[in-house]
Motif scaffolding. Structure first.
Motif, PDB file in Angstrom:
ATOM      1  N   THR A   1       0.841  -1.193   0.000  1.00 32.13           N
ATOM      2  CA  THR A   1       0.000   0.000   0.000  1.00 32.13           C
ATOM      3  C   THR A   1       0.873   1.238   0.000  1.00 32.13           C
ATOM      4  OG1 THR A   1      -1.476  -1.274   1.389  1.00 32.13           O
ATOM      5  CG2 THR A   1      -1.978   1.050   1.144  1.00 32.13           C
ATOM      6  N   TYR A   2       0.614   2.147  -0.938  1.00 32.09           N
ATOM      7  CA  TYR A   2       1.303   3.448  -0.936  1.00 32.09           C
ATOM      8  C   TYR A   2       0.614   4.373   0.055  1.00 32.09           C
ATOM      9  CZ  TYR A   2       3.854   2.477  -5.261  1.00 32.09           C
ATOM     10  OH  TYR A   2       4.701   1.972  -6.201  1.00 32.09           O
TER      11      TYR A   2
ATOM     12  N   SER B   1       5.114  -3.447 -11.923  1.00 32.79           N
ATOM     13  CA  SER B   1       6.433  -2.925 -11.540  1.00 32.79           C
ATOM     14  C   SER B   1       6.654  -3.057 -10.043  1.00 32.79           C
ATOM     15  CB  SER B   1       6.563  -1.458 -11.925  1.00 32.79           C
ATOM     16  OG  SER B   1       6.410  -1.307 -13.292  1.00 32.79           O
ATOM     17  N   THR B   2       5.609  -2.797  -9.253  1.00 33.15           N
ATOM     18  CA  THR B   2       5.733  -2.951  -7.803  1.00 33.15           C
ATOM     19  C   THR B   2       6.008  -4.412  -7.470  1.00 33.15           C
ATOM     20  OG1 THR B   2       4.016  -1.268  -7.709  1.00 33.15           O
ATOM     21  CG2 THR B   2       4.628  -2.303  -5.638  1.00 33.15           C
ATOM     22  N   LEU B   3       5.335  -5.296  -8.168  1.00 31.32           N
ATOM     23  CA  LEU B   3       5.497  -6.724  -7.907  1.00 31.32           C
ATOM     24  C   LEU B   3       6.949  -7.167  -8.104  1.00 31.32           C
ATOM     25  CD1 LEU B   3       4.248  -9.522  -7.340  1.00 31.32           C
ATOM     26  CD2 LEU B   3       3.886  -9.754  -9.803  1.00 31.32           C
ATOM     27  N   ILE B   4       7.554  -6.807  -9.236  1.00 31.41           N
ATOM     28  CA  ILE B   4       8.903  -7.313  -9.491  1.00 31.41           C
ATOM     29  C   ILE B   4       9.908  -6.736  -8.499  1.00 31.41           C
ATOM     30  CG2 ILE B   4       8.596  -7.959 -11.906  1.00 31.41           C
ATOM     31  CD1 ILE B   4       9.951  -5.316 -12.660  1.00 31.41           C
ATOM     32  N   GLN B   5       9.611  -5.551  -7.963  1.00 32.53           N
ATOM     33  CA  GLN B   5      10.542  -4.984  -6.983  1.00 32.53           C
ATOM     34  C   GLN B   5      10.434  -5.695  -5.635  1.00 32.53           C
ATOM     35  OE1 GLN B   5      10.468  -0.674  -6.926  1.00 32.53           O
ATOM     36  NE2 GLN B   5      10.273  -0.624  -9.149  1.00 32.53           N
ATOM     37  N   HIS B   6       9.388  -6.485  -5.471  1.00 31.46           N
ATOM     38  CA  HIS B   6       9.299  -7.323  -4.266  1.00 31.46           C
ATOM     39  C   HIS B   6      10.190  -8.561  -4.392  1.00 31.46           C
ATOM     40  CE1 HIS B   6       5.782  -4.916  -3.171  1.00 31.46           C
ATOM     41  NE2 HIS B   6       5.899  -5.434  -1.958  1.00 31.46           N
ATOM     42  N   PHE B   7      10.380  -9.017  -5.625  1.00 31.51           N
ATOM     43  CA  PHE B   7      11.150 -10.252  -5.832  1.00 31.51           C
ATOM     44  C   PHE B   7      12.593 -10.124  -5.350  1.00 31.51           C
ATOM     45  CE2 PHE B   7       8.259 -11.455  -9.646  1.00 31.51           C
ATOM     46  CZ  PHE B   7       7.344 -12.023  -8.777  1.00 31.51           C
ATOM     47  N   ASN B   8      13.188  -8.923  -5.472  1.00 33.11           N
ATOM     48  CA  ASN B   8      14.570  -8.800  -5.009  1.00 33.11           C
ATOM     49  C   ASN B   8      14.675  -7.855  -3.809  1.00 33.11           C
ATOM     50  OD1 ASN B   8      14.247  -6.375  -6.265  1.00 33.11           O
ATOM     51  ND2 ASN B   8      16.269  -6.377  -7.217  1.00 33.11           N
ATOM     52  N   ALA B   9      13.581  -7.722  -3.076  1.00 33.86           N
ATOM     53  CA  ALA B   9      13.566  -6.991  -1.815  1.00 33.86           C
ATOM     54  C   ALA B   9      13.965  -5.523  -1.967  1.00 33.86           C
ATOM     55  CB  ALA B   9      14.441  -7.675  -0.765  1.00 33.86           C
TER      56      ALA B   9
ATOM     57  N   VAL C   1      11.564  -3.419  -2.418  1.00 36.75           N
ATOM     58  CA  VAL C   1      10.392  -2.842  -1.778  1.00 36.75           C
ATOM     59  C   VAL C   1       9.935  -3.820  -0.712  1.00 36.75           C
ATOM     60  CG1 VAL C   1       7.977  -2.251  -2.152  1.00 36.75           C
ATOM     61  CG2 VAL C   1       9.680  -1.585  -3.843  1.00 36.75           C
ATOM     62  N   LYS C   2       9.576  -3.268   0.438  1.00 36.42           N
ATOM     63  CA  LYS C   2       9.131  -4.133   1.524  1.00 36.42           C
ATOM     64  C   LYS C   2       7.606  -4.202   1.528  1.00 36.42           C
ATOM     65  CE  LYS C   2       9.573  -4.884   6.422  1.00 36.42           C
ATOM     66  NZ  LYS C   2      10.043  -4.452   7.713  1.00 36.42           N
ATOM     67  N   PRO C   3       7.049  -5.414   1.547  1.00 44.69           N
ATOM     68  CA  PRO C   3       5.584  -5.497   1.506  1.00 44.69           C
ATOM     69  C   PRO C   3       4.956  -4.905   2.761  1.00 44.69           C
ATOM     70  CG  PRO C   3       6.543  -7.655   1.940  1.00 44.69           C
ATOM     71  CD  PRO C   3       7.681  -6.738   1.648  1.00 44.69           C
ATOM     72  N   THR C   4       3.777  -4.344   2.617  1.00 41.83           N
ATOM     73  CA  THR C   4       3.065  -3.809   3.774  1.00 41.83           C
ATOM     74  C   THR C   4       2.652  -4.959   4.686  1.00 41.83           C
ATOM     75  OG1 THR C   4       2.202  -2.176   2.228  1.00 41.83           O
ATOM     76  CG2 THR C   4       1.271  -2.168   4.427  1.00 41.83           C
ATOM     77  N   SER C   5       2.251  -6.077   4.086  1.00 40.75           N
ATOM     78  CA  SER C   5       2.011  -7.278   4.887  1.00 40.75           C
ATOM     79  C   SER C   5       2.240  -8.503   3.999  1.00 40.75           C
ATOM     80  CB  SER C   5       0.594  -7.271   5.459  1.00 40.75           C
ATOM     81  OG  SER C   5      -0.330  -7.396   4.410  1.00 40.75           O
ATOM     82  N   GLY C   6       2.318  -9.663   4.628  1.00 45.66           N
ATOM     83  CA  GLY C   6       2.594 -10.890   3.880  1.00 45.66           C
ATOM     84  C   GLY C   6       4.066 -11.238   3.940  1.00 45.66           C
TER      85      GLY C   6
ATOM     86  N   TRP D   1      12.699 -10.714   4.643  1.00 42.22           N
ATOM     87  CA  TRP D   1      12.612  -9.519   5.492  1.00 42.22           C
ATOM     88  C   TRP D   1      12.874  -9.839   6.957  1.00 42.22           C
ATOM     89  CZ3 TRP D   1      13.342  -4.886   3.710  1.00 42.22           C
ATOM     90  CH2 TRP D   1      13.087  -4.671   2.345  1.00 42.22           C
ATOM     91  N   ALA D   2      13.437 -11.056   7.215  1.00 43.09           N
ATOM     92  CA  ALA D   2      13.860 -11.377   8.578  1.00 43.09           C
ATOM     93  C   ALA D   2      15.030 -10.460   8.936  1.00 43.09           C
ATOM     94  CB  ALA D   2      14.280 -12.838   8.662  1.00 43.09           C
TER      95      ALA D   2
END
Lengths: 289, 267, 281
Positions: free
Chosen positions: A11-12, A47-55, A57-62, A72-73
């Motif tokens: 979430t932005y 674009s947001t999704l692929i930036q989650h693959f290599n950390a 961007v940090k997910p808001t949850s999950g 994200w440990a």
């Protein structure tokens, strides 16, 4: 070896009036060795999704795990993760900065702690594998054509020896020949190195030709996740979300509706041609050479 | 952090302040800034505060926005307050080791804090209620007399408005470049000052090249649309004073007079 | 004589050494002849580096020919006295939507051209209202360009040109940086202007889908015009196009493949309907 996303939300500006849910409850499993396409219109969350693959961007949850470890440990080495999961952004201009091509490609491996000599070895291998000619190694990256810059940018990530290579619209701004060349080269890399490729694209025609798994994003959710053939069967639904199947899909459906017994699931020109020729022959040869 | 700077951000709303001629707002802001240095007492600051508060109320900009601008200068504010508190000689109120806090220091710190807060909020009203283009128009008109001494007023105003248009674009681009380099293992966070500066090169080179490219493109685009400097140029939104603007000037003059009277009579 | 005419047009990019002497020259446009009638929709195709953008910049007097002549509405672009008139006659839209919008509010940007031309204030407003309406961006007139999508930004740029009341607009790869939906949006707007306002359109692109509805197509390669004709004529020469680093729409390619396999199919099939009617007749 795999990336796993479980219930990932992003979430932005949470808690404000400008709150935007860029990703909603994403569950994905990216096992080894696949050639995956991600498609979706601008703002669909790809674009947001692929930036989650290599950390990046940090997910808001999950949770996001790589080989079973939560990325994200607290003690997780995310820099090391980024060498395993390489991400090439859309504009090579955003990453080229050195005086010559070879030094630029060395940047990644040297950040991994390799010596200049070792890094050069990796850089050379990567550059040659993306089809960049040795005689241009000492050129300034800024003098190159769009297609050449793109190759150097891809090599810059490839030289870090990633297990997974994500490419965000690698064909943007290239002319038709340049586009086909780059995609062929990427497919070649997939075979040669056996690495997972994730290709973000706007072109259904391109993904139909290359990938074996297609993820369609819409409004921050995974709308479809299947083989391209299966996904394109939903061409009417795809249109509703602002996308379209390859032109071939429409041609084949139109032919079938007009009584020619063709395989409506054909997605590439070659498949379509073959199916049409077969159908015409079956029809009894009234139509002939 | 960069997002907290409200200066240069426009908050659209339908208020009397929004509708005032930008020149009035520009002059008004100048008068207000001068006034907070003319006022030299807490009753005086009360008057200035009242004036400021009524302007904020009239502008229909949520005060929350106003205070966001203050957050960015919070550090500066704290430093000013602390320096004034400990460095002003006078009656010692309390001592902590070698640090002596004086009565005069506390008063001075209080005054500086009030002035800074007023200064920032006062100028934020202007930038929040005036589009950057109106603002540069106002400056261009107000500074026009300088043309006679060969100051390129139009060019300066044009440069400012272009800068205002491109700052958000370049900021977004910085973010993208940073991510692209982090994906290549770049490290922008650790190391000493020299290392960190060196680590910025992969960020700055692409950013500068892109900025030059944009400048080049923009120059072409402007030429293609017949831009040839300020000569023979008309305006889509020429500035014209209306009744409410003259009224506003009157109020400003009254306010400035009050400030001077406060100073003269040492209220 | 047409609205844009080029005769033996040539242009050299000069490369200077450190002392400011000409080190090398590179021919970017070579012996180009054009004759474009008012009201036509012209597409210029070519791969990156084929010289098509250099040619486009000549039509707006942003570049002046090294050889030959280019006339816009009978004015020689080399004559400096006419430069501003030429730029008003032949408006130009560029590739990067961000790098051509000058103002921070949409309507002010559209007014930028007329301001430069010295149009009286009241007329500027009429022109701006008009231009925004023509590209369907009236609702966004008070918005900041930064909040718009790529396709919307390009429509604003087109409105900015239309507000100068040109007789011709030159679009230099206006869709290269857009997604498919933005691309369609822009091409649709341009076609509408061509039809309803009778504006001559010169569209430079390397997307084949965008040239199907053009009146005429020029194909450029290494600075020269190598093919010209209607879209149908051009697309019937699949192999030749491939040789110039271009491709054809999937349906044309499929028809070509089928023909190569011995089917009796005419050249230059451009739409699904055409192919279906040929195969199912």
């Amino acid at each position: 070896m795999s990336i796993k996303l479980e219930n990932v939300m992003y979430t932005y500006s949470p808690g404000t009036a400008y709150e935007i849910h860029a990703l909603k409850n994403i569950n994905l499993d990216i096992p080894d060795g696949q050639f995956i396409g991600i498609i979706g219109h601008t703002g669909s969350g790809k674009s947001t999704l692929i930036q989650h693959f290599n950390a990046l961007v940090k997910p808001t949850s999950g949770t996001i795990t790589y080989n079973g470890d939560d990325v994200w440990a607290d003690k997780y080495d995310r820099r090391a993760l980024r060498s395993e999961v390489g991400l090439v952004f859309q504009y090579p201009e955003h990453q080229l900065f050195e005086n010559d091509v070879l030094s630029d490609v060395c940047f990644g491996p040297m950040n991994q702690g390799l010596s200049r000599a070792e890094a050069e070895k990796e850089a050379r291998r990567a550059l040659l594998q993306v089809g960049f000619k040795e005689e241009n190694f000492s050129k300034s990256p800024f003098e190159l054509s769009g297609g050449q810059k793109k190759r150097v940018a891809i090599a810059g990530v490839l030289a870090m020896n990633p297990k997974i290579l994500i490419l965000d619209e690698p064909t943007a701004g290239l002319d038709p020949k340049g586009r086909d060349d780059i995609l062929d080269q990427i497919a070649e890399l997939h075979k040669m190195r056996g690495i997972t490729i994730i290709l973000v694209s706007h072109s259904m025609e391109d993904v139909a030709k290359y990938v074996d798994r297609l993820i369609v994003m819409n409004h921050g959710e995974v709308a479809y996740d299947n083989t391209p053939k299966e996904v394109f069967k939903h061409y009417e639904e795809l249109e509703k979300i602002g996308l379209a199947a390859p032109q071939i899909t429409y041609i084949m459906h139109a032919l079938k509706d007009n009584g020619l017994p063709v395989d409506a699931d054909a997605t590439t020109v070659a498949e379509a041609a073959e199916s049409i020729l077969k159908a015409l022959k079956e029809k009894g040869g009234q139509k002939h050479a | 952090m960069l997002k907290d700077i409200t200066i240069g951000q426009y908050y659209p709303a339908d208020s009397i302040i929004h509708k005032l001629d930008p020149r009035v707002k520009f002059v008004g802001t100048m008068i207000f800034i001068v006034s907070i240095f003319i006022f030299n007492s807490f009753p005086g600051y009360f008057v200035a505060g009242l004036f400021l508060a009524s302007m904020i109320a009239l502008s229909k900009v949520p005060p929350k926005f106003m205070f966001k601008g203050l957050r960015a200068v919070f550090m500066l504010l704290m430093i000013t307050v602390i320096f004034n508190m400990v460095l002003t000689p006078g009656d010692i109120v309390f001592k902590l080791g070698f640090i002596k806090v004086t009565r005069e220091g506390l008063i001075m710190a209080g005054k500086m804090a009030v002035r800074l807060v007023f200064l920032i909020s006062g100028s934020s009203i202007m930038t929040l209620t005036t589009t950057p283009n109106q603002l540069t128009d106002a400056m261009e008109r107000l500074l026009r007399p300088l043309n006679r001494i060969h100051v390129p007023v139009h060019e300066i105003a044009m440069m400012m408005s272009i800068a205002l248009r491109f700052i958000p674009i370049l900021m977004e681009e910085t973010d993208k470049i940073m991510k692209a380099q982090i994906a290549r293992g770049a490290d922008f966070e650790s190391g000493n000052i020299i290392q960190r500066t060196k680590n910025m090169i992969p960020l700055l080179v692409p950013l500068f090249i892109s900025a030059f490219r944009r400048a080049n493109d923009l120059a072409l685009a402007m030429e293609a649309r017949c831009y040839h400097g300020g000569e023979n140029r008309t305006q889509m939104k020429p500035l014209k004073y209306e009744r409410k603007d003259y009224m506003a000037y009157l109020i400003l003059i009254a306010y400035l007079a009050a400030a001077i009277l406060f100073r003269v009579f040492k209220l | 004589m047409g609205i844009i005419k080029a005769l033996k047009l040539g242009f050299d990019y000069l490369k200077y050494d450190d002392d400011g002497n000409v080190e090398s020259t590179q021919r970017a446009v070579d012996d180009v002849n054009l004759d474009i009638e008012a009201g036509e929709f012209i597409a210029i195709l070519g791969h990156n580096g084929s010289g098509k953008s250099t040619l486009a910049k000549h039509m707006n007097a942003l570049l002046l020919p090294s050889e030959g002549t280019l006339w816009v509405d009978n004015m020689d672009t080399a004559s400096e006295a006419d430069t501003w008139k030429i730029r008003q006659k032949a408006g130009m839209v560029f590739q990067n939507p961000d790098n051509q919008i000058i103002a921070t509010v949409v309507e002010e940007d559209v007014g930028f051209g007329p301001e430069n031309m010295g149009i009286p204030t009241a007329d500027i407003w009429t022109r701006v209202d008009d231009a925004l309406q023509k590209v369907g961006m009236t609702t966004y007139r008070h918005h900041s360009p930064n909040k718009l999508s790529g396709g919307q930004k390009q429509r604003v740029a087109i409105a900015g040109v239309m507000a100068m009341r040109p007789s011709c607009i030159v679009l230099d790869e206006p869709t290269a940086m857009l997604d498919p939906n933005g691309r369609k949006e822009v091409i649709k707007a341009v076609h509408e202007l061509n039809k309803t306002e009778n504006v001559t359109v010169i569209l430079i692109t390397h997307y084949m889908e965008e040239v199907i509805d053009a009146d005429r197509v020029y194909v450029m390669d290494s600075g020269k015009v190598v093919m010209q004709g209607t879209p149908k004529e051009i697309f019937s020469r699949v192999e030749e196009l491939k040789h110039y680093r271009l491709d054809v729409p999937q349906v044309t390619l499929l028809a070509h493949e089928l023909k190569k396999n011995g089917l009796d199919i005419p050249d230059g099939i451009l739409t699904t309907e055409e192919l279906v009617s040929v195969l199912c007749r």
